[in-house]
Design a protein around this motif. Structure first.
Motif, PDB file in Angstrom:
ATOM      1  N   GLU A  36     -86.801 -23.762  -6.484  1.00 53.77           N
ATOM      2  CA  GLU A  36     -85.906 -22.621  -6.608  1.00 53.77           C
ATOM      3  C   GLU A  36     -86.683 -21.310  -6.630  1.00 53.77           C
ATOM      4  O   GLU A  36     -87.853 -21.283  -7.008  1.00 53.77           O
ATOM      5  N   TYR A  37     -86.027 -20.246  -6.195  1.00 54.34           N
ATOM      6  CA  TYR A  37     -86.643 -18.921  -6.273  1.00 54.34           C
ATOM      7  C   TYR A  37     -86.740 -18.519  -7.737  1.00 54.34           C
ATOM      8  O   TYR A  37     -85.875 -18.852  -8.539  1.00 54.34           O
ATOM      9  N   LEU A  38     -87.796 -17.799  -8.067  1.00 50.26           N
ATOM     10  CA  LEU A  38     -88.020 -17.338  -9.429  1.00 50.26           C
ATOM     11  C   LEU A  38     -87.674 -15.865  -9.539  1.00 50.26           C
ATOM     12  O   LEU A  38     -88.016 -15.068  -8.665  1.00 50.26           O
ATOM     13  N   ARG A  56     -97.526 -11.446  -0.738  1.00 51.82           N
ATOM     14  CA  ARG A  56     -97.985 -12.591  -1.530  1.00 51.82           C
ATOM     15  C   ARG A  56     -98.506 -12.084  -2.865  1.00 51.82           C
ATOM     16  O   ARG A  56     -99.259 -11.116  -2.913  1.00 51.82           O
ATOM     17  N   LEU A  57     -98.070 -12.745  -3.927  1.00 49.07           N
ATOM     18  CA  LEU A  57     -98.461 -12.371  -5.280  1.00 49.07           C
ATOM     19  C   LEU A  57     -98.844 -13.602  -6.074  1.00 49.07           C
ATOM     20  O   LEU A  57     -98.381 -14.706  -5.793  1.00 49.07           O
ATOM     21  N   SER A  58     -99.683 -13.393  -7.063  1.00 50.50           N
ATOM     22  CA  SER A  58     -99.895 -14.432  -8.066  1.00 50.50           C
ATOM     23  C   SER A  58     -99.049 -14.034  -9.278  1.00 50.50           C
ATOM     24  O   SER A  58     -98.699 -12.863  -9.446  1.00 50.50           O
ATOM     25  N   TYR A  59     -98.706 -15.011 -10.087  1.00 54.32           N
ATOM     26  CA  TYR A  59     -97.858 -14.743 -11.247  1.00 54.32           C
ATOM     27  C   TYR A  59     -98.031 -15.853 -12.265  1.00 54.32           C
ATOM     28  O   TYR A  59     -98.586 -16.903 -11.975  1.00 54.32           O
ATOM     29  N   GLN A  60     -97.543 -15.598 -13.462  1.00 56.13           N
ATOM     30  CA  GLN A  60     -97.475 -16.610 -14.500  1.00 56.13           C
ATOM     31  C   GLN A  60     -96.015 -16.999 -14.649  1.00 56.13           C
ATOM     32  O   GLN A  60     -95.119 -16.189 -14.432  1.00 56.13           O
ATOM     33  N   LEU A  61     -95.787 -18.232 -14.978  1.00 54.12           N
ATOM     34  CA  LEU A  61     -94.442 -18.774 -15.089  1.00 54.12           C
ATOM     35  C   LEU A  61     -94.078 -18.923 -16.559  1.00 54.12           C
ATOM     36  O   LEU A  61     -94.841 -19.501 -17.335  1.00 54.12           O
ATOM     37  N   GLY A  66     -83.687 -20.622 -20.942  1.00 54.90           N
ATOM     38  CA  GLY A  66     -83.457 -21.767 -20.087  1.00 54.90           C
ATOM     39  C   GLY A  66     -83.702 -21.511 -18.609  1.00 54.90           C
ATOM     40  O   GLY A  66     -83.507 -22.390 -17.782  1.00 54.90           O
ATOM     41  N   ARG A  67     -84.127 -20.316 -18.254  1.00 52.23           N
ATOM     42  CA  ARG A  67     -84.387 -19.977 -16.844  1.00 52.23           C
ATOM     43  C   ARG A  67     -85.863 -19.647 -16.649  1.00 52.23           C
ATOM     44  O   ARG A  67     -86.468 -18.955 -17.458  1.00 52.23           O
ATOM     45  N   ARG A  68     -86.429 -20.141 -15.542  1.00 53.45           N
ATOM     46  CA  ARG A  68     -87.838 -19.875 -15.250  1.00 53.45           C
ATOM     47  C   ARG A  68     -87.977 -18.505 -14.595  1.00 53.45           C
ATOM     48  O   ARG A  68     -87.198 -18.161 -13.713  1.00 53.45           O
ATOM     49  N   CYS A  69     -88.969 -17.737 -15.033  1.00 49.13           N
ATOM     50  CA  CYS A  69     -89.197 -16.385 -14.542  1.00 49.13           C
ATOM     51  C   CYS A  69     -90.675 -16.181 -14.219  1.00 49.13           C
ATOM     52  O   CYS A  69     -91.534 -16.780 -14.852  1.00 49.13           O
TER      53      CYS A  69
END
Length: 76
Positions: A36-38, A56-61, A66-69
């Motif tokens: 799924e898109y974040l 293009r990016l790097s990120y932390q999850l 209850g939703r991933r960001c």
């Protein structure tokens, strides 16, 4: 409205910006691994990163409500 808080950080991921609404300060990232898109929010992000569709990016999850960001966006 989804708020991406700062919860437990898992690891650093990479993906591509699929949308960014400058007026709302929100967008989505498609992870390299698929799925799924974040959602991400401009507030609380690195001020040197201005998201652009296709970038293009790097990120932390993190998980918030209850939703991933995606947080802590950085240029790849």
């Amino acid at each position: 409205q989804v708020r991406c808080g700062t919860m437990e950080t898992v690891m650093i991921y990479q993906g591509t910006v699929k949308s960014f609404d400058q007026a709302r300060g929100r967008g989505t990232i498609e992870a390299d691994s698929g799925g799924e898109y974040l959602v991400f929010e401009r507030s609380g992000q690195n001020p040197n990163v201005v998201p652009v569709v296709g970038q293009r990016l790097s990120y932390q999850l993190v998980t918030s409500g209850g939703r991933r960001c995606a947080v802590n966006l950085r240029n790849v």
